[in-house]
Scaffold this motif. Structure first.
Motif, PDB file in Angstrom:
ATOM      1  N   ALA A  78     -26.633 -18.641   6.178  1.00 59.67           N
ATOM      2  CA  ALA A  78     -27.947 -18.604   6.846  1.00 59.67           C
ATOM      3  C   ALA A  78     -28.012 -17.464   7.853  1.00 59.67           C
ATOM      4  O   ALA A  78     -27.001 -17.068   8.432  1.00 59.67           O
ATOM      5  CB  ALA A  78     -28.211 -19.930   7.541  1.00 59.67           C
ATOM      6  N   ASP A  79     -29.224 -16.960   8.048  1.00 56.36           N
ATOM      7  CA  ASP A  79     -29.465 -15.950   9.080  1.00 56.36           C
ATOM      8  C   ASP A  79     -29.879 -16.588  10.396  1.00 56.36           C
ATOM      9  O   ASP A  79     -29.618 -16.060  11.469  1.00 56.36           O
ATOM     10  CB  ASP A  79     -30.568 -14.991   8.613  1.00 56.36           C
ATOM     11  N   VAL A  80     -30.570 -17.739  10.290  1.00 53.88           N
ATOM     12  CA  VAL A  80     -31.076 -18.464  11.455  1.00 53.88           C
ATOM     13  C   VAL A  80     -30.679 -19.928  11.297  1.00 53.88           C
ATOM     14  O   VAL A  80     -30.807 -20.497  10.215  1.00 53.88           O
ATOM     15  CB  VAL A  80     -32.620 -18.357  11.550  1.00 53.88           C
ATOM     16  N   ILE A  81     -30.186 -20.522  12.379  1.00 55.99           N
ATOM     17  CA  ILE A  81     -29.803 -21.934  12.360  1.00 55.99           C
ATOM     18  C   ILE A  81     -30.597 -22.670  13.430  1.00 55.99           C
ATOM     19  O   ILE A  81     -30.633 -22.260  14.592  1.00 55.99           O
ATOM     20  CB  ILE A  81     -28.292 -22.109  12.590  1.00 55.99           C
ATOM     21  N   ILE A  82     -31.242 -23.766  13.019  1.00 54.22           N
ATOM     22  CA  ILE A  82     -32.041 -24.593  13.920  1.00 54.22           C
ATOM     23  C   ILE A  82     -31.336 -25.939  14.070  1.00 54.22           C
ATOM     24  O   ILE A  82     -31.043 -26.603  13.074  1.00 54.22           O
ATOM     25  CB  ILE A  82     -33.463 -24.834  13.370  1.00 54.22           C
ATOM     26  N   LEU A  83     -31.050 -26.334  15.289  1.00 55.15           N
ATOM     27  CA  LEU A  83     -30.463 -27.646  15.577  1.00 55.15           C
ATOM     28  C   LEU A  83     -31.531 -28.521  16.212  1.00 55.15           C
ATOM     29  O   LEU A  83     -32.196 -28.098  17.167  1.00 55.15           O
ATOM     30  CB  LEU A  83     -29.269 -27.518  16.531  1.00 55.15           C
ATOM     31  N   THR A  84     -31.683 -29.733  15.691  1.00 56.04           N
ATOM     32  CA  THR A  84     -32.724 -30.631  16.182  1.00 56.04           C
ATOM     33  C   THR A  84     -32.157 -32.022  16.374  1.00 56.04           C
ATOM     34  O   THR A  84     -31.428 -32.523  15.516  1.00 56.04           O
ATOM     35  CB  THR A  84     -33.880 -30.711  15.172  1.00 56.04           C
ATOM     36  N   ILE A 122     -34.322 -27.631  19.120  1.00 53.09           N
ATOM     37  CA  ILE A 122     -35.538 -28.405  19.348  1.00 53.09           C
ATOM     38  C   ILE A 122     -35.107 -29.821  19.699  1.00 53.09           C
ATOM     39  O   ILE A 122     -34.280 -30.416  19.000  1.00 53.09           O
ATOM     40  CB  ILE A 122     -36.442 -28.441  18.097  1.00 53.09           C
ATOM     41  N   ALA A 123     -35.646 -30.360  20.790  1.00 52.17           N
ATOM     42  CA  ALA A 123     -35.321 -31.720  21.226  1.00 52.17           C
ATOM     43  C   ALA A 123     -36.576 -32.581  21.174  1.00 52.17           C
ATOM     44  O   ALA A 123     -37.677 -32.110  21.458  1.00 52.17           O
ATOM     45  CB  ALA A 123     -34.756 -31.708  22.640  1.00 52.17           C
ATOM     46  N   ASP A 128     -37.711 -39.070  28.389  1.00 48.80           N
ATOM     47  CA  ASP A 128     -36.709 -38.288  29.113  1.00 48.80           C
ATOM     48  C   ASP A 128     -35.538 -37.980  28.196  1.00 48.80           C
ATOM     49  O   ASP A 128     -35.477 -38.449  27.066  1.00 48.80           O
ATOM     50  CB  ASP A 128     -36.231 -39.012  30.375  1.00 48.80           C
ATOM     51  N   GLY A 129     -34.622 -37.168  28.688  1.00 50.65           N
ATOM     52  CA  GLY A 129     -33.434 -36.813  27.923  1.00 50.65           C
ATOM     53  C   GLY A 129     -33.564 -35.533  27.116  1.00 50.65           C
ATOM     54  O   GLY A 129     -32.569 -34.996  26.635  1.00 50.65           O
ATOM     55  N   GLY A 130     -34.781 -35.045  26.949  1.00 49.21           N
ATOM     56  CA  GLY A 130     -34.994 -33.847  26.136  1.00 49.21           C
ATOM     57  C   GLY A 130     -34.293 -32.618  26.687  1.00 49.21           C
ATOM     58  O   GLY A 130     -33.740 -31.823  25.929  1.00 49.21           O
ATOM     59  N   VAL A 131     -34.312 -32.450  28.008  1.00 56.16           N
ATOM     60  CA  VAL A 131     -33.659 -31.288  28.608  1.00 56.16           C
ATOM     61  C   VAL A 131     -32.153 -31.345  28.368  1.00 56.16           C
ATOM     62  O   VAL A 131     -31.524 -30.327  28.054  1.00 56.16           O
ATOM     63  CB  VAL A 131     -33.983 -31.184  30.116  1.00 56.16           C
ATOM     64  N   SER A 132     -31.564 -32.528  28.474  1.00 54.74           N
ATOM     65  CA  SER A 132     -30.127 -32.679  28.221  1.00 54.74           C
ATOM     66  C   SER A 132     -29.783 -32.334  26.776  1.00 54.74           C
ATOM     67  O   SER A 132     -28.813 -31.634  26.502  1.00 54.74           O
ATOM     68  CB  SER A 132     -29.663 -34.105  28.522  1.00 54.74           C
ATOM     69  N   VAL A 133     -30.578 -32.839  25.841  1.00 52.79           N
ATOM     70  CA  VAL A 133     -30.346 -32.550  24.417  1.00 52.79           C
ATOM     71  C   VAL A 133     -30.503 -31.057  24.162  1.00 52.79           C
ATOM     72  O   VAL A 133     -29.664 -30.432  23.506  1.00 52.79           O
ATOM     73  CB  VAL A 133     -31.304 -33.366  23.525  1.00 52.79           C
ATOM     74  N   TYR A 134     -31.578 -30.474  24.680  1.00 56.27           N
ATOM     75  CA  TYR A 134     -31.820 -29.046  24.488  1.00 56.27           C
ATOM     76  C   TYR A 134     -30.649 -28.227  25.029  1.00 56.27           C
ATOM     77  O   TYR A 134     -30.152 -27.320  24.356  1.00 56.27           O
ATOM     78  CB  TYR A 134     -33.127 -28.638  25.172  1.00 56.27           C
ATOM     79  N   SER A 135     -30.179 -28.581  26.217  1.00 60.33           N
ATOM     80  CA  SER A 135     -29.043 -27.863  26.813  1.00 60.33           C
ATOM     81  C   SER A 135     -27.774 -28.028  25.989  1.00 60.33           C
ATOM     82  O   SER A 135     -27.024 -27.069  25.782  1.00 60.33           O
ATOM     83  CB  SER A 135     -28.793 -28.359  28.239  1.00 60.33           C
ATOM     84  N   LEU A 154     -40.312 -24.884  26.914  1.00 61.82           N
ATOM     85  CA  LEU A 154     -39.155 -25.210  26.092  1.00 61.82           C
ATOM     86  C   LEU A 154     -39.571 -26.093  24.918  1.00 61.82           C
ATOM     87  O   LEU A 154     -40.474 -26.916  25.054  1.00 61.82           O
ATOM     88  CB  LEU A 154     -38.096 -25.947  26.918  1.00 61.82           C
ATOM     89  N   PRO A 155     -38.902 -25.961  23.784  1.00 59.57           N
ATOM     90  CA  PRO A 155     -39.242 -26.785  22.618  1.00 59.57           C
ATOM     91  C   PRO A 155     -38.689 -28.205  22.739  1.00 59.57           C
ATOM     92  O   PRO A 155     -37.762 -28.607  22.051  1.00 59.57           O
ATOM     93  CB  PRO A 155     -38.623 -26.012  21.447  1.00 59.57           C
ATOM     94  N   ILE A 156     -39.275 -28.934  23.667  1.00 53.11           N
ATOM     95  CA  ILE A 156     -38.947 -30.341  23.891  1.00 53.11           C
ATOM     96  C   ILE A 156     -40.227 -31.128  23.641  1.00 53.11           C
ATOM     97  O   ILE A 156     -41.206 -30.982  24.370  1.00 53.11           O
ATOM     98  CB  ILE A 156     -38.409 -30.578  25.315  1.00 53.11           C
TER      99      ILE A 156
END
Length: 190
Positions: A78-84, A122-123, A128-135, A154-156
């Protein structure tokens, strides 16, 4: 350009899958080839820190009882990897943690195959918790030497029921901005 999206949610149909489908559709419209993996379906075996991947240095996991090595190869191509991932209790899901631990160990002690690849996180959160997951997801990519693309905001994404994400106008703006940022970075590299 090929995008590989990894969904860490144990729910096959929920906000995370809907958000990721929306996001990948937008990337498809920009000309990207996309592939979607639902990590939960494979029931990943936890890392036992045998260090075989480090000793061999080939970037592969000695455990062949799941699809980890297949996923590692998909990440390499892959050229781009997205973690969600959703946040159920202030962090990414256990299923995704197992994957990230094994994949990270194999890749960082082996061939460092993700170095220089484009990544984005992307979280999804209920409240709540989105910032922790994103980080957490962003830090994993940075540790692998990836170029992490962000967005403003941010994509939360916030939502509880499977279609609640559609009511998060700032979250949708973040997804659209993230698609634009990834596209601009890919164009500037070519």
């Amino acid at each position: 350009m090929k995008v590989l999206a990894l969904n860490g949610s144990p729910r096959l149909v929920g906000n995370t899958s809907h958000v990721l489908t929306y996001f990948l559709d937008k990337l498809n419209m920009e000309g990207f080839e996309t592939e979607y993996i639902q990590i939960y379906e494979d029931h990943m075996i936890p890392c036992n820190c045998c260090s075989s991947c480090e000793i061999r240095g080939d970037g592969r996991c000695v455990n062949e009882d799941d699809r980890m090595n297949e996923y590692l190869d998909m990440m390499r191509s892959a050229d781009v990897i997205i973690l969600t991932s959703p946040s159920y209790f202030g962090t990414c899901t256990g299923q995704l943690k197992i994957f990230l631990e094994r994949a990270g160990y194999c890749l960082t002690t082996g061939d460092k195959a993700l170095k220089g690849k484009i990544g984005a996180a992307i979280a999804i959160q209920e409240r709540d918790g989105g910032v922790s997951v994103y980080s957490e997801l962003t830090n994993w990519m940075l540790r692998n030497g990836m170029v992490v693309v962000g967005s403003d905001p941010l994509p939360i994404i916030t939502g509880l029921a499977p279609n609640d994400w559609e009511d998060d106008s700032k979250g949708i703006k973040a997804l659209d901005d993230l698609v634009e940022s990834i596209t601009e970075l890919v164009v500037s590299r070519n």
